[in-house]
Motif scaffolding. Structure first.
Motif, PDB file in Angstrom:
ATOM      1  N   LEU A  70      24.504  27.638  -7.962  1.00  0.00           N
ATOM      2  CA  LEU A  70      23.058  27.121  -8.242  1.00  0.00           C
ATOM      3  C   LEU A  70      21.946  27.729  -7.272  1.00  0.00           C
ATOM      4  CD1 LEU A  70      23.633  23.617  -9.802  1.00  0.00           C
ATOM      5  CD2 LEU A  70      23.789  25.802 -10.801  1.00  0.00           C
ATOM      6  N   VAL A  71      22.154  27.993  -5.965  1.00  0.00           N
ATOM      7  CA  VAL A  71      21.202  28.170  -4.899  1.00  0.00           C
ATOM      8  C   VAL A  71      20.945  29.938  -5.282  1.00  0.00           C
ATOM      9  CG1 VAL A  71      20.833  28.365  -2.745  1.00  0.00           C
ATOM     10  CG2 VAL A  71      22.002  26.498  -3.594  1.00  0.00           C
ATOM     11  N   GLN A  72      19.845  30.073  -5.510  1.00  0.00           N
ATOM     12  CA  GLN A  72      19.271  31.457  -5.656  1.00  0.00           C
ATOM     13  C   GLN A  72      18.728  32.160  -4.488  1.00  0.00           C
ATOM     14  OE1 GLN A  72      19.834  33.199  -8.959  1.00  0.00           O
ATOM     15  NE2 GLN A  72      21.249  31.631  -8.828  1.00  0.00           N
ATOM     16  N   ASP A  73      18.050  31.287  -3.820  1.00  0.00           N
ATOM     17  CA  ASP A  73      17.196  31.567  -2.555  1.00  0.00           C
ATOM     18  C   ASP A  73      17.110  30.586  -1.723  1.00  0.00           C
ATOM     19  OD1 ASP A  73      16.025  33.357  -0.731  1.00  0.00           O
ATOM     20  OD2 ASP A  73      14.222  33.458  -1.793  1.00  0.00           O
ATOM     21  N   VAL A  74      16.999  30.851  -0.309  1.00  0.00           N
ATOM     22  CA  VAL A  74      16.671  29.678   0.642  1.00  0.00           C
ATOM     23  C   VAL A  74      15.488  30.473   1.549  1.00  0.00           C
ATOM     24  CG1 VAL A  74      17.629  28.477   2.633  1.00  0.00           C
ATOM     25  CG2 VAL A  74      19.088  29.296   1.000  1.00  0.00           C
ATOM     26  N   ARG A  75      14.485  29.699   1.637  1.00  0.00           N
ATOM     27  CA  ARG A  75      13.323  30.125   2.503  1.00  0.00           C
ATOM     28  C   ARG A  75      13.070  29.155   3.670  1.00  0.00           C
ATOM     29  NH1 ARG A  75       9.789  31.025  -3.174  1.00  0.00           N
ATOM     30  NH2 ARG A  75      11.213  32.533  -4.006  1.00  0.00           N
ATOM     31  N   LEU A  76      12.555  29.769   4.670  1.00  0.00           N
ATOM     32  CA  LEU A  76      12.223  28.791   5.805  1.00  0.00           C
ATOM     33  C   LEU A  76      10.505  29.090   5.661  1.00  0.00           C
ATOM     34  CD1 LEU A  76      12.339  27.317   8.633  1.00  0.00           C
ATOM     35  CD2 LEU A  76      12.563  29.494   9.689  1.00  0.00           C
ATOM     36  N   PHE A  77       9.928  27.804   5.598  1.00  0.00           N
ATOM     37  CA  PHE A  77       8.299  27.860   5.288  1.00  0.00           C
ATOM     38  C   PHE A  77       7.753  27.113   6.601  1.00  0.00           C
ATOM     39  CE2 PHE A  77       9.822  24.384   2.836  1.00  0.00           C
ATOM     40  CZ  PHE A  77       8.927  23.455   3.041  1.00  0.00           C
ATOM     41  N   ASP A  78       8.419  26.456   7.471  1.00  0.00           N
ATOM     42  CA  ASP A  78       7.797  25.528   8.472  1.00  0.00           C
ATOM     43  C   ASP A  78       8.621  25.202   9.651  1.00  0.00           C
ATOM     44  OD1 ASP A  78       5.467  24.456   9.659  1.00  0.00           O
ATOM     45  OD2 ASP A  78       6.045  22.430   9.125  1.00  0.00           O
ATOM     46  N   LEU A  79       8.153  25.323  10.845  1.00  0.00           N
ATOM     47  CA  LEU A  79       8.791  24.991  12.308  1.00  0.00           C
ATOM     48  C   LEU A  79       7.957  23.717  12.806  1.00  0.00           C
ATOM     49  CD1 LEU A  79      10.909  25.329  14.433  1.00  0.00           C
ATOM     50  CD2 LEU A  79       9.516  26.814  15.196  1.00  0.00           C
ATOM     51  N   TYR A  80       8.657  22.635  13.306  1.00  0.00           N
ATOM     52  CA  TYR A  80       7.569  21.766  13.827  1.00  0.00           C
ATOM     53  C   TYR A  80       8.645  21.124  15.114  1.00  0.00           C
ATOM     54  CZ  TYR A  80       5.666  17.273  14.922  1.00  0.00           C
ATOM     55  OH  TYR A  80       4.936  16.178  15.455  1.00  0.00           O
ATOM     56  N   GLN A  81       7.548  21.008  16.168  1.00  0.00           N
ATOM     57  CA  GLN A  81       8.241  20.153  17.360  1.00  0.00           C
ATOM     58  C   GLN A  81       7.071  19.322  17.978  1.00  0.00           C
ATOM     59  OE1 GLN A  81       9.403  24.086  19.285  1.00  0.00           O
ATOM     60  NE2 GLN A  81      11.102  22.722  20.059  1.00  0.00           N
ATOM     61  N   SER A 108      12.191  20.793  14.036  1.00  0.00           N
ATOM     62  CA  SER A 108      12.409  20.392  12.473  1.00  0.00           C
ATOM     63  C   SER A 108      12.417  21.795  11.839  1.00  0.00           C
ATOM     64  CB  SER A 108      11.292  19.159  12.130  1.00  0.00           C
ATOM     65  OG  SER A 108      11.336  19.414  10.451  1.00  0.00           O
ATOM     66  N   LEU A 109      13.417  22.186  10.887  1.00  0.00           N
ATOM     67  CA  LEU A 109      13.051  23.310  10.193  1.00  0.00           C
ATOM     68  C   LEU A 109      12.850  22.964   8.714  1.00  0.00           C
ATOM     69  CD1 LEU A 109      15.890  25.412  11.487  1.00  0.00           C
ATOM     70  CD2 LEU A 109      13.695  25.586  12.384  1.00  0.00           C
ATOM     71  N   ALA A 110      11.783  23.305   8.065  1.00  0.00           N
ATOM     72  CA  ALA A 110      11.493  22.920   6.736  1.00  0.00           C
ATOM     73  C   ALA A 110      12.036  24.223   5.804  1.00  0.00           C
ATOM     74  CB  ALA A 110      10.076  23.010   6.632  1.00  0.00           C
ATOM     75  N   LEU A 111      13.040  23.828   4.992  1.00  0.00           N
ATOM     76  CA  LEU A 111      13.607  24.794   4.125  1.00  0.00           C
ATOM     77  C   LEU A 111      13.330  24.602   2.638  1.00  0.00           C
ATOM     78  CD1 LEU A 111      17.333  24.395   5.762  1.00  0.00           C
ATOM     79  CD2 LEU A 111      15.531  26.224   6.442  1.00  0.00           C
TER      80      LEU A 111
END
Length: 786
Positions: A725-736, A746-749
């Motif tokens: 079911l997973v068509q794509d995975v995207r990284l859209f934010d990095l927080y420290q 923290s990686l926002a996926l």
């Protein structure tokens, strides 16, 4: 076009299920849009015979009816329909019946009188919107028969979307011919006997524009009973075709149009006059259309049917209100004509109209249908409304075929275009089944298209018909040999063209460099010295392409050209135990601003991720998994360099030029990449991936991992699960920062989920997110950010 399977079975034998028939039509180019039952689901409804009607003792608008419905004793039913009368046959829902909407019939009392069922209107049965009274049934139906059986309601409707070139299928006759060819079964046209002329009534016809109307026929019918009820079998066929029954005379013209594909119209003879004129519209004329709600202004581009006093109808589109038939009509002029598509093209739309007649005439109607449709409509009108008919008055002749000469069909051309060899007998069968005239000529055939097929003009058209009827799904699924085979050279040329389209300039530098320059960029490689160098600056073979790129960048920056995008494709030379290894490389350099100067804001400078993005673009067609691993290179900045990997195998580098080298070569900060040209050119031919018709769902996860964990490793770990079911995975934010430990980030996926067979529900999404988090926790000790 809505096709009733029961009606179609009058023309030929249908053994297939509606689903299989719809698929066969779709594969032949007549796309199935919908498949639906002819009537809603209901049960326990019978043919009822009203034996008596008495007033209700306590209600003025109710009647107490005695109804025979096949039981031993008549049923007592209280009814409020205004048209209920003694002797009437109407649907009766007995106790226990279930009507559409799961409405169940029970014994009840209405104003103190017991009622043992319900007499039904067509609307209550879901057969039409008519709720003005009970649905009248034919008087010859036996009381007690199940209504579904009596009216043939267990039928299926196929709604087919026809392309503009298939106007021949806008009638049951054309659809039946198509099915006869597809299913290889004989066509049996229903019996359509002619009529006896019993009247001398005539109408004069004058055609002033023979180019627009090459053939016009009309006849007068007298003594008609316009109030006669349209037979239920006809109203049912009209309803299933999506046409609302109106009155017997109008219903017959609509029925013949649906049956044969030829539009007709009936004028009230007393209002139309004794003379019919086919001409162009004149300036200042207007016409109030049927229904009286719309008046159109006519122009010389409009073809009109007129009487001596003015226009009667917009030809091939809609009749006028002034000459419309009504319940008082006893004498009609029945017209049937052939109008050329060119004359009527766009005229309905010009007046904001679109009618069944204009839909057919604009696409082309078989001109040979005119006399047949006239006889068929006359026969039905006399059978339903009584009366007698006069002779057919006809002006003009059947126009010549749209293609005068025959089409030559060659078997070798068939094989070349379709990729298969069809048997000659099969080719002849298909063409004759489509009503073509076929004659064997030498090694091929001479073919004349049927008059109904305006789209058959050349050999390729006939071959398309062979492919349709044989079945597109039966043609071989083999790819043709490409004109330009995919080779590494072609692939590299494509990559170089792609870089050029993105603003890169290709350079060509010497394969020789200074020894100290080679060692500055590649200290771990001992360059091969030339025996007789041209100069000391060109003393050794280059160990990579970066020296030439950096030297070119320094030259341009010194001349006020800071924004640079350069690339080079060439060989590097590395001595090894076997002698000299030559490797093809593709390298590039980026420097300056990411975008030109603009009034909206200050442009940002190119950074590591711009260079990384170029590498990702160059590698996007590779079949393996692309990755980046933080690693040191002597020529690159310690904190901004990475190995480029494909399926874990190193194929190159990307990073920022080391500050010491920037100072040495007097160059502003630039970013470099270097790739194995053979590896990036090994991309497979692009393959089509099916698209899902269902919507996607995005679910965002904020994952806390150790600071040393690379985001690319997290993305790769999710992809290696290979969740369907997973068509794509995207990284859209990095927080420290606040809320996290100093050694955490923290990686926002963003997970893009989609299925190919259904719309996903919350349970599907939860299953995927749980599987992802369990895997990341086991692999990286990851947790969800609170």
């Amino acid at each position: 076009m809505r096709i009733s399977v029961q009606w179609l079975q009058e023309w030929l034998q249908i053994d297939e299920t509606p689903e299989a028939l719809g698929h066969r039509l779709t594969m032949a180019g007549l796309e199935l849009d919908a498949l639906e039952p002819a009537a809603p689901d209901f049960s326990g409804v019978r043919v009822g015979h009203v034996l008596s009607v008495e007033p209700h003792p306590d209600a003025d608008r109710l009647r107490v009816c005695r109804v025979a419905a096949g039981a031993a004793e008549p049923l007592t039913i209280v009814c409020g329909a205004p048209n209920v009368h003694e002797g009437m046959r109407a649907p009766v829902a007995v106790v226990g019946a279930v009507l559409p909407g799961d409405f169940r019939i029970k014994r009840s009392k209405l104003r103190g009188v017991a009622s043992e069922g319900m007499l039904c209107s067509a609307r209550e049965l879901g057969l039409s919107e008519d709720a003005a009274g009970l649905m009248a049934l034919p008087s010859d139906l036996e009381a007690g028969l199940d209504l579904r059986e009596a009216l043939g309601l267990d039928d299926t409707i196929l709604e087919v979307d026809l392309t503009p070139n298939r106007a021949d299928c806008l009638g049951m006759r054309g659809i039946a011919r198509e099915c006869s060819a597809l299913l290889d079964r004989p066509l049996h046209a229903p019996d359509m006997p002619g009529v006896q002329v019993a009247s001398e009534a005539r109408v004069a016809i004058e055609v002033r524009d023979a180019e627009a109307c090459p053939l016009y026929a009309a006849r007068v019918l007298e003594g008609l009973d316009a109030k006669a009820a349209t037979p239920v079998w006809m109203t049912e066929r009209l309803r299933r075709a999506g046409v609302r029954p109106l009155s017997a005379i109008v219903d017959v013209t609509n029925y013949v149009m649906l049956e044969l594909g030829q539009p007709l119209h009936a004028f009230d003879a007393g209002r139309a006059g004794e003379r019919i004129i086919v001409r162009r519209g004149e300036g200042g004329e207007s016409l109030t259309l049927l229904g009286g709600e719309q008046t159109v202004k006519l122009s010389p581009r409009d073809v009109v049917i007129a009487g001596e006093d003015g226009p009667l109808a917009l030809a091939g589109v809609m009749g006028g209100a002034a000459s419309a038939v009504d319940d008082a009509t006893t004498r009609v002029i029945l017209e049937c004509a052939h109008f050329t598509p060119r004359a009527l093209a766009g005229r309905a739309r010009a007046h904001g109209l679109h009618t069944d007649a204009s839909h057919r005439f604009e696409r082309g109607v078989d001109p040979t249908l005119v006399p047949r449709a006239m006889e068929r409509a006359t026969e039905l009108l006399l059978a339903i409304c009584g009366g007698q008919c006069g002779p057919i008055e006809q002006t003009g002749e059947t126009p010549a075929p749209h293609r005068e000469s025959a089409i030559t069909l060659r078997p070798e051309r068939v094989q070349r275009l379709l990729g298969i060899t069809l048997d000659g007998a099969e080719i002849e069968r298909i063409l004759r089944a489509l009503d073509c005239e076929v004659e064997t000529v030498g090694n091929g055939w001479s073919v004349r298209a049927p008059r109904a097929r305006f789209d058959l003009e050349r050999e390729e058209d006939l071959i398309e018909e062979l492919a349709r009827v044989h079945g597109y799904d039966a043609l071989p699924q083999t790819l043709p040999t490409p004109v330009a085979p995919v080779t590494p050279d072609n692939a590299l040329r494509s990559l170089r063209d792609g870089l050029a389209r993105r603003g890169f300039h290709e350079i060509i530098s010497f394969s020789f460099v200074a020894a100290d320059t080679a060692r500055a960029f590649y200290p771990d490689v001992e360059p091969l010295a030339l025996a007789n160098p041209i100069s000391s600056d060109l003393a050794v073979m280059r160990s990579g392409l970066w020296p030439g790129l950096v030297t070119t960048a320094a030259y341009n920056q010194a001349r006020q050209q800071p924004d640079l995008r350069l690339f080079e494709h060439g060989l590097r030379f590395v001595p090894d135990a076997s002698g000299l290894r030559q490797e093809a490389r593709l390298a590039g350099l980026l420097g300056g601003r990411a975008a030109p100067e603009h009034w909206e804001g200050t442009p940002r400078k190119i950074d590591f991720f711009d260079a990384k993005g170029v590498v990702e673009t160059l590698c996007e067609r590779l079949s393996g998994e692309l990755g980046f691993r933080m690693e040191r290179h002597p020529a690159l900045h310690d904190g901004q360099s990475a190995r480029v990997l494909v399926d874990g195998q190193a194929i190159g580098w990307v990073g920022r030029l080391h500050p010491s080298l920037c100072e040495r070569f007097d160059v502003e900060p630039v970013y470099l990449f270097d790739l194995d040209a053979v590896a990036v050119a090994r991309a497979p031919v692009a393959q089509f991936s099916p698209l899902s018709p269902y919507p996607s769902i995005r679910r965002d996860l904020a994952v806390v991992v150790g600071e040393s964990v690379a985001a690319g490793d997290v993305l790769a770990a999710i992809r290696e699960l290979d969740l369907e079911l997973v068509q794509d995975v995207r990284l859209f934010d990095l927080y420290q920062g606040k809320g996290l430990n100093p050694d955490e980030k923290s990686l926002a996926l963003g997970l893009i989920l989609r299925a190919f067979d259904r719309t996903l529900g919350e349970q599907d999404v939860a299953g995927v997110t749980d599987a992802v988090m369990q895997h990341l926790q086991a692999r990286f000790n990851a947790t969800l950010r609170q």
